[in-house]
Structures are given as C-alpha cells and as structure tokens.
Design a protein around this motif. Structure first.
Motif, PDB file in Angstrom:
ATOM      1  N   ARG A  69     -12.605 -10.401  74.478  1.00  0.00           N
ATOM      2  CA  ARG A  69     -11.141 -10.378  74.616  1.00  0.00           C
ATOM      3  C   ARG A  69     -10.673 -11.376  75.685  1.00  0.00           C
ATOM      4  O   ARG A  69      -9.739 -12.138  75.469  1.00  0.00           O
ATOM      5  N   GLU A  70     -11.332 -11.375  76.837  1.00  0.00           N
ATOM      6  CA  GLU A  70     -10.973 -12.315  77.909  1.00  0.00           C
ATOM      7  C   GLU A  70     -11.202 -13.754  77.463  1.00  0.00           C
ATOM      8  O   GLU A  70     -10.373 -14.630  77.717  1.00  0.00           O
ATOM      9  N   LEU A  71     -12.314 -14.004  76.790  1.00  0.00           N
ATOM     10  CA  LEU A  71     -12.629 -15.364  76.354  1.00  0.00           C
ATOM     11  C   LEU A  71     -11.631 -15.870  75.319  1.00  0.00           C
ATOM     12  O   LEU A  71     -11.176 -17.014  75.393  1.00  0.00           O
ATOM     13  N   PHE A  72     -11.264 -15.041  74.348  1.00  0.00           N
ATOM     14  CA  PHE A  72     -10.291 -15.460  73.344  1.00  0.00           C
ATOM     15  C   PHE A  72      -8.911 -15.675  73.961  1.00  0.00           C
ATOM     16  O   PHE A  72      -8.220 -16.633  73.627  1.00  0.00           O
ATOM     17  N   LEU A  73      -8.523 -14.807  74.884  1.00  0.00           N
ATOM     18  CA  LEU A  73      -7.241 -14.962  75.553  1.00  0.00           C
ATOM     19  C   LEU A  73      -7.185 -16.274  76.324  1.00  0.00           C
ATOM     20  O   LEU A  73      -6.212 -17.022  76.231  1.00  0.00           O
ATOM     21  N   ARG A  74      -8.230 -16.593  77.040  1.00  0.00           N
ATOM     22  CA  ARG A  74      -8.239 -17.821  77.841  1.00  0.00           C
ATOM     23  C   ARG A  74      -8.345 -19.064  76.961  1.00  0.00           C
ATOM     24  O   ARG A  74      -7.750 -20.089  77.261  1.00  0.00           O
ATOM     25  N   ALA A  75      -9.062 -18.976  75.862  1.00  0.00           N
ATOM     26  CA  ALA A  75      -9.101 -20.099  74.916  1.00  0.00           C
ATOM     27  C   ALA A  75      -7.727 -20.309  74.295  1.00  0.00           C
ATOM     28  O   ALA A  75      -7.278 -21.443  74.112  1.00  0.00           O
ATOM     29  N   GLU A  76      -7.035 -19.222  73.995  1.00  0.00           N
ATOM     30  CA  GLU A  76      -5.685 -19.331  73.439  1.00  0.00           C
ATOM     31  C   GLU A  76      -4.724 -19.949  74.455  1.00  0.00           C
ATOM     32  O   GLU A  76      -3.886 -20.784  74.103  1.00  0.00           O
ATOM     33  N   MET A  77      -4.859 -19.567  75.719  1.00  0.00           N
ATOM     34  CA  MET A  77      -4.018 -20.163  76.767  1.00  0.00           C
ATOM     35  C   MET A  77      -4.267 -21.672  76.851  1.00  0.00           C
ATOM     36  O   MET A  77      -3.323 -22.458  76.961  1.00  0.00           O
ATOM     37  N   ALA A  78      -5.528 -22.070  76.785  1.00  0.00           N
ATOM     38  CA  ALA A  78      -5.866 -23.495  76.829  1.00  0.00           C
ATOM     39  C   ALA A  78      -5.313 -24.220  75.611  1.00  0.00           C
ATOM     40  O   ALA A  78      -4.793 -25.333  75.713  1.00  0.00           O
ATOM     41  N   MET A  79      -5.388 -23.587  74.430  1.00  0.00           N
ATOM     42  CA  MET A  79      -4.870 -24.200  73.207  1.00  0.00           C
ATOM     43  C   MET A  79      -3.369 -24.442  73.311  1.00  0.00           C
ATOM     44  O   MET A  79      -2.880 -25.516  72.975  1.00  0.00           O
ATOM     45  N   HIS A  80      -2.627 -23.451  73.795  1.00  0.00           N
ATOM     46  CA  HIS A  80      -1.181 -23.621  73.924  1.00  0.00           C
ATOM     47  C   HIS A  80      -0.839 -24.705  74.939  1.00  0.00           C
ATOM     48  O   HIS A  80       0.123 -25.447  74.756  1.00  0.00           O
ATOM     49  N   ALA A  81      -1.640 -24.838  75.985  1.00  0.00           N
ATOM     50  CA  ALA A  81      -1.403 -25.882  76.986  1.00  0.00           C
ATOM     51  C   ALA A  81      -1.594 -27.274  76.383  1.00  0.00           C
ATOM     52  O   ALA A  81      -0.828 -28.193  76.684  1.00  0.00           O
ATOM     53  N   VAL A  82      -2.589 -27.454  75.511  1.00  0.00           N
ATOM     54  CA  VAL A  82      -2.819 -28.782  74.928  1.00  0.00           C
ATOM     55  C   VAL A  82      -1.875 -29.075  73.774  1.00  0.00           C
ATOM     56  O   VAL A  82      -1.709 -30.238  73.403  1.00  0.00           O
ATOM     57  N   LYS A  83      -1.240 -28.058  73.199  1.00  0.00           N
ATOM     58  CA  LYS A  83      -0.286 -28.277  72.111  1.00  0.00           C
ATOM     59  C   LYS A  83       1.004 -28.921  72.607  1.00  0.00           C
ATOM     60  O   LYS A  83       1.675 -29.622  71.854  1.00  0.00           O
ATOM     61  N   GLU A  84       1.367 -28.670  73.851  1.00  0.00           N
ATOM     62  CA  GLU A  84       2.643 -29.174  74.376  1.00  0.00           C
ATOM     63  C   GLU A  84       2.782 -30.690  74.253  1.00  0.00           C
ATOM     64  O   GLU A  84       3.794 -31.162  73.760  1.00  0.00           O
ATOM     65  N   PRO A  85       1.794 -31.479  74.696  1.00  0.00           N
ATOM     66  CA  PRO A  85       1.964 -32.934  74.566  1.00  0.00           C
ATOM     67  C   PRO A  85       1.754 -33.467  73.151  1.00  0.00           C
ATOM     68  O   PRO A  85       2.079 -34.603  72.864  1.00  0.00           O
ATOM     69  N   GLY A  86       1.183 -32.664  72.263  1.00  0.00           N
ATOM     70  CA  GLY A  86       0.974 -33.114  70.882  1.00  0.00           C
ATOM     71  C   GLY A  86      -0.275 -32.506  70.286  1.00  0.00           C
ATOM     72  O   GLY A  86      -1.098 -31.925  70.983  1.00  0.00           O
ATOM     73  N   ASN A  87      -0.404 -32.650  68.975  1.00  0.00           N
ATOM     74  CA  ASN A  87      -1.534 -32.064  68.261  1.00  0.00           C
ATOM     75  C   ASN A  87      -2.772 -32.936  68.347  1.00  0.00           C
ATOM     76  O   ASN A  87      -2.746 -34.051  68.839  1.00  0.00           O
ATOM     77  N   ASN A  88      -3.839 -32.392  67.793  1.00  0.00           N
ATOM     78  CA  ASN A  88      -5.122 -33.072  67.684  1.00  0.00           C
ATOM     79  C   ASN A  88      -5.749 -33.337  69.049  1.00  0.00           C
ATOM     80  O   ASN A  88      -6.223 -34.420  69.329  1.00  0.00           O
ATOM     81  N   ARG A  89      -5.715 -32.309  69.884  1.00  0.00           N
ATOM     82  CA  ARG A  89      -6.260 -32.409  71.237  1.00  0.00           C
ATOM     83  C   ARG A  89      -7.108 -31.180  71.522  1.00  0.00           C
ATOM     84  O   ARG A  89      -7.028 -30.184  70.839  1.00  0.00           O
ATOM     85  N   LEU A  90      -7.907 -31.271  72.591  1.00  0.00           N
ATOM     86  CA  LEU A  90      -8.678 -30.134  73.038  1.00  0.00           C
ATOM     87  C   LEU A  90      -8.465 -29.962  74.525  1.00  0.00           C
ATOM     88  O   LEU A  90      -8.059 -30.900  75.222  1.00  0.00           O
ATOM     89  N   GLY A  91      -8.706 -28.770  75.006  1.00  0.00           N
ATOM     90  CA  GLY A  91      -8.599 -28.515  76.427  1.00  0.00           C
ATOM     91  C   GLY A  91      -9.328 -27.258  76.818  1.00  0.00           C
ATOM     92  O   GLY A  91      -9.491 -26.337  76.011  1.00  0.00           O
TER      93      GLY A  91
END
Length: 98
Positions: A69-91
C-alpha cells in the motif's frame, strides 16, 4: 478503466507493474525507460495512427515503504508529479532526491 476525453482521446487511468529483485534506482530507471520507449511506439489500427504515452512513478522497497500500500501510494505520487510537465516521463518518489 478506459476513459474518453472530450477531444476524443482515450486514456487508461493507471496500470501497476511490480518488479521483484530491483533494488538499484539506476536499474529501475533503465527498465522504466525501456518500457516508456516500447509504449511510445506508434502503430496503425486500420487507417488510424495510434500513439500511446505514459507517465510512470517509481517507488522502491524499503526506501519508500514497507507495505504494498505504501509503495503504490508513493509510486502514484511520483507519477502525478511527472505528469505535470507533460506525458511520457518517469520519476521516483521525492524521497529519492534527498
């Protein structure tokens, strides 16, 4: 769940991939870059050219959490952070920057 935007584009809200035995952030980044490159390959469906992009958030055990649960939540937080500047990114989850 597939969704359709008003502009006609179709999107999938999220997909999770769990990789075992990946402990080095550089290895995780390399694997994710390969995944992004594969996803980004365009293809023709009938007469329509289809292009797929992805935003990928990464979390690593145990640095970002001890439970799934913690790992998925933190991966989701990272995904939303990289979506802001644009798609096709990782973080990575922001803890990686510390």
């Amino acid at each position: 769940m597939w969704n359709r935007r008003k502009d006609g584009r179709v999107y999938l809200e999220s997909v999770s991939v769990v990789l075992e035995h990946v402990v080095d952030p550089d290895d995780a980044a390399r694997l994710t870059q390969r995944l992004l490159a594969t996803i980004a390959l365009s293809t023709d469906i009938g007469v329509t050219r289809v292009r797929v992009t992805a935003s990928i958030g990464i979390s690593l055990f145990p640095d970002h959490g001890l439970t799934h649960r913690e790992l998925f939540l933190r991966a989701e937080m990272a995904m939303h952070a990289v979506k802001e500047p644009g798609n096709n990114r990782l973080g990575f989850h922001p803890v990686m920057a510390a």
